[in-house]
Design a protein around this motif. Structure first.
Motif, PDB file in Angstrom:
ATOM      1  N   VAL A 103      29.591  34.514  47.186  1.00 52.01           N
ATOM      2  CA  VAL A 103      29.050  34.008  45.917  1.00 52.01           C
ATOM      3  C   VAL A 103      28.358  35.164  45.224  1.00 52.01           C
ATOM      4  CG1 VAL A 103      27.401  32.410  44.863  1.00 52.01           C
ATOM      5  CG2 VAL A 103      28.753  31.682  46.840  1.00 52.01           C
ATOM      6  N   ASP A 104      28.722  35.384  43.976  1.00 55.20           N
ATOM      7  CA  ASP A 104      28.115  36.465  43.214  1.00 55.20           C
ATOM      8  C   ASP A 104      28.042  36.035  41.753  1.00 55.20           C
ATOM      9  OD1 ASP A 104      26.964  38.920  42.720  1.00 55.20           O
ATOM     10  OD2 ASP A 104      28.593  40.058  43.634  1.00 55.20           O
ATOM     11  N   THR A 105      27.236  36.743  41.005  1.00 47.75           N
ATOM     12  CA  THR A 105      27.115  36.488  39.591  1.00 47.75           C
ATOM     13  C   THR A 105      28.398  36.927  38.911  1.00 47.75           C
ATOM     14  OG1 THR A 105      24.744  36.853  39.698  1.00 47.75           O
ATOM     15  CG2 THR A 105      25.739  36.964  37.524  1.00 47.75           C
ATOM     16  N   PHE A 106      28.881  36.099  38.006  1.00 47.43           N
ATOM     17  CA  PHE A 106      30.104  36.441  37.274  1.00 47.43           C
ATOM     18  C   PHE A 106      29.887  37.743  36.532  1.00 47.43           C
ATOM     19  CE2 PHE A 106      32.735  36.397  33.475  1.00 47.43           C
ATOM     20  CZ  PHE A 106      33.984  36.203  34.030  1.00 47.43           C
ATOM     21  N   ALA A 107      30.816  38.669  36.700  1.00 44.26           N
ATOM     22  CA  ALA A 107      30.691  39.969  36.008  1.00 44.26           C
ATOM     23  C   ALA A 107      31.939  40.262  35.226  1.00 44.26           C
ATOM     24  CB  ALA A 107      30.451  41.064  37.023  1.00 44.26           C
TER      25      ALA A 107
END
Length: 107
Positions: A103-107
């Motif tokens: 899970v990561d911040t949308f980039a």
């Protein structure tokens, strides 16, 4: 993999892991499970045209890595809450023997 775009505080049909909370982070919420996605597909967030609130695997436990941290085990059927700006990428790696979701911040 299943996901929900409708996680609500009323009701108690889904066991949800709020990874950002203190303690074990588990609570029960109402949710409407949506279509099933195979491992390798994305669930979530900003730019994906779906505001996914949480995801789960109902037939196996899985690992979740939040923002690059060490993957944590999540039991089968427990939903992982993600933020609106997050995206979950789930893959199967032979050395884990279970899906791993990053899970990561949308980039």
């Amino acid at each position: 993999m299943k996901y929900t775009t409708n996680l609500r505080s009323e009701g108690a049909s889904c066991r949800v892991w709020y990874w950002a909370d203190e303690g074990d982070g588990l609570s029960y919420n109402s949710c409407d499970p949506e279509e099933k996605l195979p491992a390798g597909d994305e669930a979530g967030g900003f730019g994906s045209n779906k505001d996914v609130d949480a995801f789960t695997f109902t037939d196996t436990g899985y690992y979740v890595s939040i923002y690059g941290n060490v993957p944590e085990w999540v039991d089968s059927g427990v939903w992982t809450k993600i933020q609106t700006i997050d995206v979950a990428h789930c893959k199967e790696y032979s050395n884990y023997k279970a899906p791993v979701c990053e899970v990561d911040t949308f980039a």
